[in-house]
Structures are given as C-alpha cells and as structure tokens.
Design a protein around this motif. Sequence first.
Motif: not given
Lengths: 180, 180
Positions: A9-14, B2-8
């Motif tokens: 899923a997407t992440v947010t910088l917080r 499990n997933y790439c933090s750049c492109c998922a």
Amino acid sequence: MNYCSCCAATVTLRVPEGDTVPRYVCNQCGTIHYINPKMVVGALAEWQGKILLCKRAIEPRLGMWTLPAGFMEMAETTAEAALRETLEEACATIELAELYTLVNVPHIGQVHMFYRAHLPAPVFAAGIESLEVALFDEADIPWDDIAFRSIAVTLRQYFADRAKGEFKFRTYDLGPRAQF
Amino acid sequence: MNYCSCCAATVTLRVPEGDTVPRYVCNQCGTIHYINPKMVVGALAEWQGKILLCKRAIEPRLGMWTLPAGFMEMAETTAEAALRETLEEACATIELAELYTLVNVPHIGQVHMFYRAHLPAPVFAAGIESLEVALFDEADIPWDDIAFRSIAVTLRQYFADRAKGEFKFRTYDLGPRAQF
C-alpha cells in the motif's frame, strides 16, 4: 520510499504517535518504516611502515585512494567487517589491532570506523572494487587524491600518533563539505 | 520484506551480480534493498559517584533497568544520539565525556555504544519509555535486573576502571544468549 514493503500500500511521511521524528507509515497495515544511519568499517594496515591503500574502481570517488572499507553487513562484527572488506578490496589477509577512529558523517547518515592492522606480508591485489592496490610510505601518501575525509582524518591521526609512539582511539564529527 | 518500496512490485531474495550476500531485489525495477546493522547509543552518567539508570516501560525487557540508550537517528552524531536518548528517557541534561564502550551484537544486527557522562545535578524524571529513573551506588546496582548484556558489560568495565582510576575505551562482541 513510496510503498509499504510489507503490504504494497502507499505510505505517508508523518510523525507516529509517541514519536518525534517523521517516518514512512503504511496507510493500510500501519507498519512504521524506520531509516537509521549505516556503518562503514575499514582497516589501516601497515607493512614495514607502509600503508595499504586501494584506488577505487567504483563511484563515488572513482580513481581516488581509500583505505579498504565498506558497509557493515548483518550478522557480522565491526572487526569481521574490516577483515572482510580488506580481503574483498585488497585481496589481503590482515591481523587486526584495536579500533582506532570513529568518524560521524551525519549529513549522509553514516558512521565510519577504522581499525589499526598489521599486514604480515606484502601480498595483495586489486579486488573487483579496486583499480589498483599499493603500499605507501608516509611521504608518498596521495593527499590530494584521498577519496573520503574520514580516510584523511584517520591517516593524519595515525602518522601523528606513530611519530609520538602512542596510538589512541579518537572520535571525529564531519560536517558537509564546503561547496567552494 | 515482500514488496519493493519504490514501485510496489514483488521482490526476490537473491545474490545480485557482483555481490556475495542475498538481498531483496525488485522483480520489476531491479532496486536492491540493502539491510544493514543499526546503532544503539547511550550514556553512563555519574552524579557524586552514583549511576543514572532507567526502568524500562516498554518491551523488550519491560520492568528491567538500563542505561538511557536508543536507536541512532539520521542526521545526528553518536554523541547527539546519547544526549537525546538521555533527555528522552531520563529527562536529564548531561555533559558527555568520551566514547567508552562499543559492543557488537551480531546475531541481532546491532552495535551498541556508550559514552561516559557527568550529570551536573540530580535532576531527572521518567520519560515516556521509562517507569522510573534513579541514581545507584555501585553496591546497589540491580545486577539481576539489568535489561541488556551490553549494559552490564559497560557497567562492570566502568566500576573496574573507576577503581583503578583510569578509564579506557574498549570493544566487546556478544554471542547469542544461552537458552538454558
């Protein structure tokens, strides 16, 4: 970091609850992804008064001279990292002495550490990350072509201590390089 | 991971070309995700011969005693980390002396470092991660309830050095705890 490495899923910088620093937090599973400084560990190895240096075959600072050093890996000690890096970059088997310098480089999130070491015989070769490996007398150190300031700081301390006949562990903090 | 933090996209654990260690590599964009050891930095602060300890309010080792310490953050030095952690966990402003111990804990991918420090006045309080903060004479140190071995090692070295009147930086390597 754009996506959660656990669930994609997407992440947010917080700033997470109870924390004081912004972190990448997953919008779906809530995982907090911490990013921490890394350690670079190496060795200052001497054979008959000469110092073992490697000419870098990779960026950054390709073509400049360094002490053998690199990123510490999981499941190894700082001493094991220094031995491994020296074997990889200089194809040299050294005998480690004590940890000698610790250099903070906070603007790039790194801590550099160097051990003193003894090279028992002048046996070395360029590893895959080196163009050339050589032994240098103090008078021949290529000061204008040293790859990183932590290396220069460590070499300078070494020659000063050697002249006094006493080696002492020291720590240093480096700021950003002047841009002009 | 499990997933790439750049492109998922999904990642595979494999040894990248030219490398020797398995890494998580993205199956789509090719990003190599390196995982490296982390630094835990703290302080051994003394006031009139007594040592400042914190009783942990969080896992691991909830309810056990520790020197104030925690994970080093990006953009700070090891000394700044020790000062910050002491302020957060013990609400105490200390004056740092030199780096005193470096303890490798390779089986959990950590390097622990402790500074010697002076607490200028007995002013402290439990921070959010502490149940209690207190000053201990050497004779009253709760040895059976010390949270981490790196803390015990550092305290033992400290009292031995103090008895001799000379403090010396040392490094240690800890293996896995015996299970029985």
